[in-house]
Design an enzyme around this catalytic site. Structure first.
Site, PDB file in Angstrom:
ATOM      1  N   SER A   1       0.412  -1.064   0.132  1.00 35.05           N
ATOM      2  CA  SER A   1       0.230  -0.186   0.005  1.00 35.05           C
ATOM      3  C   SER A   1       0.820   1.224  -0.124  1.00 35.05           C
ATOM      4  CB  SER A   1      -1.162  -0.206   1.138  1.00 35.05           C
ATOM      5  OG  SER A   1      -0.238   0.404   2.456  1.00 35.05           O
TER       6      SER A   1
ATOM      7  N   LYS B   1     -21.442  -1.102  -7.700  1.00 35.42           N
ATOM      8  CA  LYS B   1     -21.238   0.181  -8.524  1.00 35.42           C
ATOM      9  C   LYS B   1     -20.930  -0.013  -9.879  1.00 35.42           C
ATOM     10  CE  LYS B   1     -21.537   2.999  -4.703  1.00 35.42           C
ATOM     11  NZ  LYS B   1     -21.871   2.033  -3.792  1.00 35.42           N
TER      12      LYS B   1
ATOM     13  N   TYR C   1     -16.561   6.077 -10.144  1.00 34.49           N
ATOM     14  CA  TYR C   1     -16.130   4.783 -10.305  1.00 34.49           C
ATOM     15  C   TYR C   1     -16.870   4.025 -10.153  1.00 34.49           C
ATOM     16  CZ  TYR C   1     -16.235   1.895  -5.980  1.00 34.49           C
ATOM     17  OH  TYR C   1     -15.246   1.111  -5.036  1.00 34.49           O
TER      18      TYR C   1
END
Length: 336
Positions: free
Chosen positions: A38, A131, A139
């Protein structure tokens, strides 16, 4: 399944990454390396306080961005399995900063695939979102692109022993950015803002999301988008579960929001298989003709026109069930 395997998790310091690491360390103590990849050094430091490299010598904390393909290649040396959880996920931020979202969610996805190809990775599972089905916000559109990139990568793997698949699921209760912590924070004001009183969402726990990824790692042929069978909730019921004493004030939907979320559209129905606990959306290629897949994997075809949407889902959580979930997954003091 994961004994002596080397695993890298992109976005490994996020809510999912931490839960996935905990599950792997608990269930597979003989895992080889477990690399937390990350870009946030503070989150890596905080995570290392919970998962100490001294206590868990399998862990490696690797600072890097999926936008940086060279760094990814170095991080993936000797890695067998990749779980791709890194993404820019905030809908309003993506609407305001569209190309930054594209750089991470689309170009970053391609970087992950290229680095996997170059390092003989054998298994990749990428996390998606409801989504991404019939997206109306940026997004969702970037995650749909990402889904397509990962599933299509199976077409160019050549002789590589490599499987790439996608898991797509709904809102994770209690995760950062979910509505539950927001409502809890608003409770003291006496007013809970409701975007639309008819709004619904799918719900899944972090533990269920982790279990699904582990299942996909073991069962994917490569190219599928897996979708779990999970309950829905009404946004007003979440507000009632968290703060029954508060006024619910209608404030209107945010840019890019839907009233109801989908995970499988009616257009996907011709390529969708019911596997019991999960659905699988298959690519439209000869190799993945439904009959061929059913012969190898079992399951049944869904009806033409089938749609899996949070508003028409037959399984809804009650207020009491939501309270129980919040007590279990967030904090027992945060519900009435």
């Amino acid at each position: 399944m994961l004994d002596n395997k080397n695993i890298l998790v992109t976005g490994g310091t996020g809510s999912f990454g931490r839960a996935f690491v905990r599950a792997v360390l608990d269930k597979y103590p003989n895992v080889g390396r477990l690399v937390i990849y990350s870009r946030d050094e503070l989150k890596q430091y905080e995570m290392s306080q919970e998962f100490s490299p001294q206590e868990y010598p399998q862990l490696r904390y690797f600072i890097g961005d999926i936008r940086d393909q060279d760094r990814l290649r170095r991080a993936l040396e000797g890695v067998d399995i990749v779980v791709h959880a890194a993404a820019l996920k905030q809908v309003p931020a993506a609407e305001y900063n569209p190309f930054e979202c594209i750089k991470t969610n689309v170009l970053g996805a391609q970087n992950v695939i290229e680095a996997c190809f170059d390092n003989n990775v054998s298994n990749v599972v990428a996390l998606s979102t409801d989504k991404a089905a019939a997206p109306i916000n940026l997004y969702g559109a970037t995650k749909l692109c990402s889904d397509k990139i990962f599933t299509a990568a199976n077409n160019i793997r050549g002789s590589r022993d490599l499987r790439l698949s996608v898991v797509r699921y709904g809102n994770v209760i209690g995760s950062r950015g979910s509505v539950v912590p927001f409502f809890i924070a608003q409770r003291e004001s006496g007013v809970i803002p409701i975007t639309d009183p008819t709004m619904t969402r799918f719900n899944i726990s972090l533990a269920e999301g982790v279990e699904m990824v582990l299942w996909a790692l073991e069962n994917a042929h490569g190219g599928e988008i897996f979708v779990p069978k999970i309950p829905s909730y009404r946004i007003t019921d979440v507000a009632e579960a968290v703060a029954p004493e508060c006024e619910q004030k209608i404030v209107g939907i945010r840019p890019g929001e839907k009233i109801h979320e989908e995970m499988i559209t009616s257009s996907d129905s011709l390529n969708t298989i019911d596997l019991g606990r999960y659905y699988a959306i298959l690519p439209s290629t000869t190799e993945f003709l439904s009959e061929n897949y059913l012969e190898k994997r079992g399951g049944t075809r869904v009806e033409p026109g089938f749609c899996y949407e949070s508003g028409s889902n037959p399984d809804f959580l009650s207020v009491e069930e939501l309270r129980a979930l919040i007590r279990k997954h967030v904090d027992p003091t945060h519900v009435a």
